[in-house]
Design a protein around this motif. Structure first.
Motif, PDB file in Angstrom:
ATOM      1  N   GLN A 452       8.928   7.102  12.855  1.00 12.90           N
ATOM      2  CA  GLN A 452       8.635   8.263  12.011  1.00 12.90           C
ATOM      3  C   GLN A 452       9.078   8.037  10.567  1.00 12.90           C
ATOM      4  O   GLN A 452       8.418   8.477   9.625  1.00 12.90           O
ATOM      5  CB  GLN A 452       9.307   9.512  12.591  1.00 12.90           C
ATOM      6  CG  GLN A 452       8.728   9.958  13.923  1.00 12.90           C
ATOM      7  CD  GLN A 452       7.229  10.163  13.876  1.00 12.90           C
ATOM      8  OE1 GLN A 452       6.711  10.887  13.019  1.00 12.90           O
ATOM      9  NE2 GLN A 452       6.508   9.522  14.782  1.00 12.90           N
ATOM     10  N   LEU A 455       6.404   5.787   9.043  1.00 13.84           N
ATOM     11  CA  LEU A 455       5.167   6.524   8.789  1.00 13.84           C
ATOM     12  C   LEU A 455       5.322   7.478   7.608  1.00 13.84           C
ATOM     13  O   LEU A 455       4.402   7.630   6.789  1.00 13.84           O
ATOM     14  CB  LEU A 455       4.756   7.302  10.044  1.00 13.84           C
ATOM     15  CG  LEU A 455       4.325   6.458  11.253  1.00 13.84           C
ATOM     16  CD1 LEU A 455       4.085   7.340  12.471  1.00 13.84           C
ATOM     17  CD2 LEU A 455       3.073   5.644  10.931  1.00 13.84           C
ATOM     18  N   ALA A 456       6.497   8.113   7.491  1.00 14.92           N
ATOM     19  CA  ALA A 456       6.733   9.041   6.384  1.00 14.92           C
ATOM     20  C   ALA A 456       6.782   8.295   5.051  1.00 14.92           C
ATOM     21  O   ALA A 456       6.260   8.781   4.035  1.00 14.92           O
ATOM     22  CB  ALA A 456       8.033   9.815   6.623  1.00 14.92           C
ATOM     23  N   ALA A 458       5.257   5.457   4.418  1.00 18.41           N
ATOM     24  CA  ALA A 458       3.876   5.053   4.122  1.00 18.41           C
ATOM     25  C   ALA A 458       3.091   6.213   3.537  1.00 18.41           C
ATOM     26  O   ALA A 458       2.310   6.032   2.582  1.00 18.41           O
ATOM     27  CB  ALA A 458       3.209   4.539   5.398  1.00 18.41           C
ATOM     28  N   ASP A 459       3.289   7.409   4.068  1.00 13.13           N
ATOM     29  CA  ASP A 459       2.608   8.590   3.544  1.00 13.13           C
ATOM     30  C   ASP A 459       3.053   8.873   2.116  1.00 13.13           C
ATOM     31  O   ASP A 459       2.240   9.202   1.251  1.00 13.13           O
ATOM     32  CB  ASP A 459       2.900   9.790   4.459  1.00 13.13           C
ATOM     33  CG  ASP A 459       2.144  11.038   4.035  1.00 13.13           C
ATOM     34  OD1 ASP A 459       0.893  10.997   4.048  1.00 13.13           O
ATOM     35  OD2 ASP A 459       2.795  12.042   3.693  1.00 13.13           O
ATOM     36  N   ALA A 460       4.359   8.741   1.865  1.00 13.29           N
ATOM     37  CA  ALA A 460       4.881   9.029   0.527  1.00 13.29           C
ATOM     38  C   ALA A 460       4.337   8.058  -0.507  1.00 13.29           C
ATOM     39  O   ALA A 460       4.085   8.431  -1.659  1.00 13.29           O
ATOM     40  CB  ALA A 460       6.412   8.969   0.551  1.00 13.29           C
ATOM     41  N   ASP A 462       1.502   6.504  -0.112  1.00  4.79           N
ATOM     42  CA  ASP A 462       0.042   6.504   0.025  1.00  4.79           C
ATOM     43  C   ASP A 462      -0.481   5.106   0.364  1.00  4.79           C
ATOM     44  O   ASP A 462      -1.364   4.558  -0.310  1.00  4.79           O
ATOM     45  CB  ASP A 462      -0.626   7.018  -1.256  1.00  4.79           C
ATOM     46  CG  ASP A 462      -2.117   7.328  -1.047  1.00  4.79           C
ATOM     47  OD1 ASP A 462      -2.503   7.584   0.112  1.00  4.79           O
ATOM     48  OD2 ASP A 462      -2.870   7.302  -2.045  1.00  4.79           O
ATOM     49  N   CYS A 463       0.101   4.540   1.426  1.00 13.45           N
ATOM     50  CA  CYS A 463      -0.321   3.206   1.843  1.00 13.45           C
ATOM     51  C   CYS A 463      -0.172   3.099   3.354  1.00 13.45           C
ATOM     52  O   CYS A 463       0.276   4.032   4.028  1.00 13.45           O
ATOM     53  CB  CYS A 463       0.522   2.127   1.154  1.00 13.45           C
ATOM     54  SG  CYS A 463       2.264   2.118   1.659  1.00 13.45           S
ATOM     55  N   GLU A 464      -0.564   1.969   3.915  1.00 12.85           N
ATOM     56  CA  GLU A 464      -0.366   1.707   5.330  1.00 12.85           C
ATOM     57  C   GLU A 464       1.045   1.174   5.559  1.00 12.85           C
ATOM     58  O   GLU A 464       1.667   0.619   4.631  1.00 12.85           O
ATOM     59  CB  GLU A 464      -1.395   0.687   5.825  1.00 12.85           C
ATOM     60  CG  GLU A 464      -2.842   1.135   5.678  1.00 12.85           C
ATOM     61  CD  GLU A 464      -3.170   2.357   6.514  1.00 12.85           C
ATOM     62  OE1 GLU A 464      -2.646   2.456   7.646  1.00 12.85           O
ATOM     63  OE2 GLU A 464      -3.947   3.205   6.038  1.00 12.85           O
TER      64      GLU A 464
END
Length: 535
Positions: A452, A455-456, A458-460, A462-464
């Motif tokens: 998690q 994933l967080a 990566a979201d922040a 804006d990438c994989e």
């Protein structure tokens, strides 16, 4: 016997006695129980298609499979009981669907004595697998071992009341799939990835069970020295057992210490509120023979990780699925024998100061300072994250992980979890702008938190996840690590470095597939790997 399910296995497979300590008879009884549980799964699948869901069968399935995981149960008598229960449940469920016809493990009747059961177990062990294709056999064994890890997490969650019938159904489907004689390589690969996906669900359930019961872990300083007085040491993984023991020892003048993967328990608000949770004693599971022998109190062994306790057999107690011949087994709700033993022993004559360590950096704690972390990355203060974690073990080569952490540049952050952390958990690495460079996420059971966090981030950004300045440097020992690795592959995560050795059950062709598809690589040296990763 033949067993190669753990990293410690001797010369490609243990054939006389397990490096873990299990005997030829124990290994055979485990193989028989696993085979019969696959047959029980076949019946459960057919019953479910007929609209019959049996919660007792579902929970037994994961308990039976978990009991065959490395370093859980070494007691032949306990396996005989499990085998008897398995067949009774299977036949009771079959009676509810009389029109269905079964064969193989769904019809096998166990022998009337242990010697006969041992013979049957050997007939259905790994070395008698009828699969002629070595690559298919490799993938099926990988799936089987991954399912052992999933079963462990599902059982941990169920203990705290979190269950999912869909998860049980998928576990049973995949157990039954290992018996199939017509799967293609592609189907076996997909089954492995499905095992990884359902493991994410099992870890999610466990995370919910732990945090909803005990609160989200908080950064917590944990004392490593002893406090004068009577003592009980708790090892394994089970939070509920620790909570029960803490409640039952209130006001009795007994200090409770954690060992091994119980260290992260100090970060949970509802556990650390007990003042007699005194600190952490010892290091990783494989050092217990020396550490337990020197502990002046009673020892409670929960879940997996037990080793031969002959030198302190009178002081150690097992609970849950854990078993060792001659060790007193106690129920999960009444630890009176453990408490009485602790009161009869000397305890620590004086306190000692061995410093402290930090734990409690699970996903909520890390993401609460996500803004600070992201700013530090953008400002160039944090150049890279390394997740250095997994299972520890006794086999040579694991000093790699200590050296890797010591040599990681000062502008990098080390995330860690599971008992692999004990190679470096007490290193003073400093901080970057107030962010500790060493962040202990928790037990191997807390791998969900690590996922998690990734994933967080990566979201922040804006990438994989594969584009993050994040590298996974993993050590493996037993089957929970196999399940976690399958979960990472199911998420599409690449460039994992794995060690200290590759699994004996992975054939060259399967390894080539993993390298080509996911760029998995064995560890080399810390200097070479750091140079390759950081450029």
């Amino acid at each position: 016997m033949f067993c190669y399910q753990c990293e410690q296995t001797a010369k490609g497979g243990c054939t006389k006695i397990g490096v873990c300590g299990k005997t030829d008879s124990t290994a055979a009884l485990q193989d028989l129980l696993l085979y019969l549980t696959k047959g029980l799964s076949q019946v459960a699948i057919a019953a479910r298609e007929a609209g019959i869901e049996d919660p007792k069968v579902n929970l037994f399935t994961v308990k039976a499979v978990f009991s065959t995981l490395t370093n859980v149960n070494f007691d032949d008598a306990r396996f005989v009981d499990l085998i008897t229960q398995c067949v009774a449940m299977r036949d009771e469920l079959k009676a509810k669907i009389p029109s269905m016809r079964f064969d193989g493990p769904a019809t096998l009747l166990p022998a009337g004595d242990i010697a006969g059961m041992v013979f049957q177990g050997k007939e259905h062990g790994v070395d008698n697998d009828p699969e002629p294709n070595e690559d298919l056999k490799s993938l099926k064994q990988t799936l089987t071992y991954g399912l052992k890890g999933v079963a462990a997490y599902a059982d941990h969650a169920a203990i705290l009341g979190k269950e999912d019938n869909e998860l049980y159904a998928k576990i049973q489907l995949l157990l039954a799939a290992t018996l199939s004689t017509d799967l293609t390589l592609e189907q076996c690969v997909e089954a492995g990835l499905e095992c990884g996906r359902i493991n994410i669900r099992a870890m999610e359930l466990l995370d919910d069970a732990n945090t909803s019961t005990y609160g989200h872990p908080e950064p917590t300083e944990v004392k490593l020295g002893a406090t004068a007085g009577k003592a009980i040491l708790v090892s394994g993984h089970d939070l509920k057992d620790l909570e029960t023991l803490l409640k039952q020892t209130e006001g009795k003048g007994i200090n409770i210490y954690t060992h091994g993967e119980m260290l992260p328990c100090h970060g949970y608000p509802e556990l650390k509120k007990h003042p007699h949770l005194a600190g952490h004693y010892g290091t990783a599971w494989q050092n217990q023979k020396k550490e337990f022998a020197e502990f002046p109190g009673a020892i409670l062994m929960t879940t997996n990780c037990i080793q031969d306790p002959k030198n302190y057999i009178d002081a150690i107690f097992t609970t849950g699925l854990v078993g060792w011949p001659g060790a007193v087994h106690v129920g999960n709700d009444d630890f009176t024998p453990v408490i009485e033993k602790a009161l009869s022993m000397d305890g620590f004559a004086a306190g000692t100061d061995k410093g402290s360590v930090l734990t409690g950096f699970a996903r909520n704690a890390v993401m609460s300072v996500a803004g600070t972390v992201i700013d530090a990355v953008k400002a160039g203060n944090i150049k890279h994250f390394f997740l250095v974690g997994g299972c520890d073990g006794a086999k040579p080569g694991r000093n790699y992980y200590t050296e890797f952490v010591e040599k990681a540049p000062e502008d990098t952050v080390i995330l860690t979890l599971a008992c692999g952390k004990f190679r470096f958990f007490d290193k003073q690495l400093g901080d970057i702008g107030g962010i500790p460079r060493l962040l202990d996420i928790g037990q191997c059971n807390d791998a969900y938190s690590a996922v998690q966090i990734a994933l967080a981030l990566a979201d922040a950004f804006d990438c994989e996840v594969n584009d993050l300045p994040l590298s996974l440097i993993l050590s493996w020992y037993e089957q929970k690590a196999v399940a976690i690795l399958l979960s990472l592959l199911a998420l599409g995560i690449k460039n994992i470095k794995l060690g200290p050795s590759l699994p004996a059950f992975i054939t060259p062709n399967v390894l080539n597939f993993l390298v080509d598809t996911y760029n998995i690589a064995p560890i080399s040296t810390p200097d070479e790997d750091l140079k390759e990763i950081l450029g």
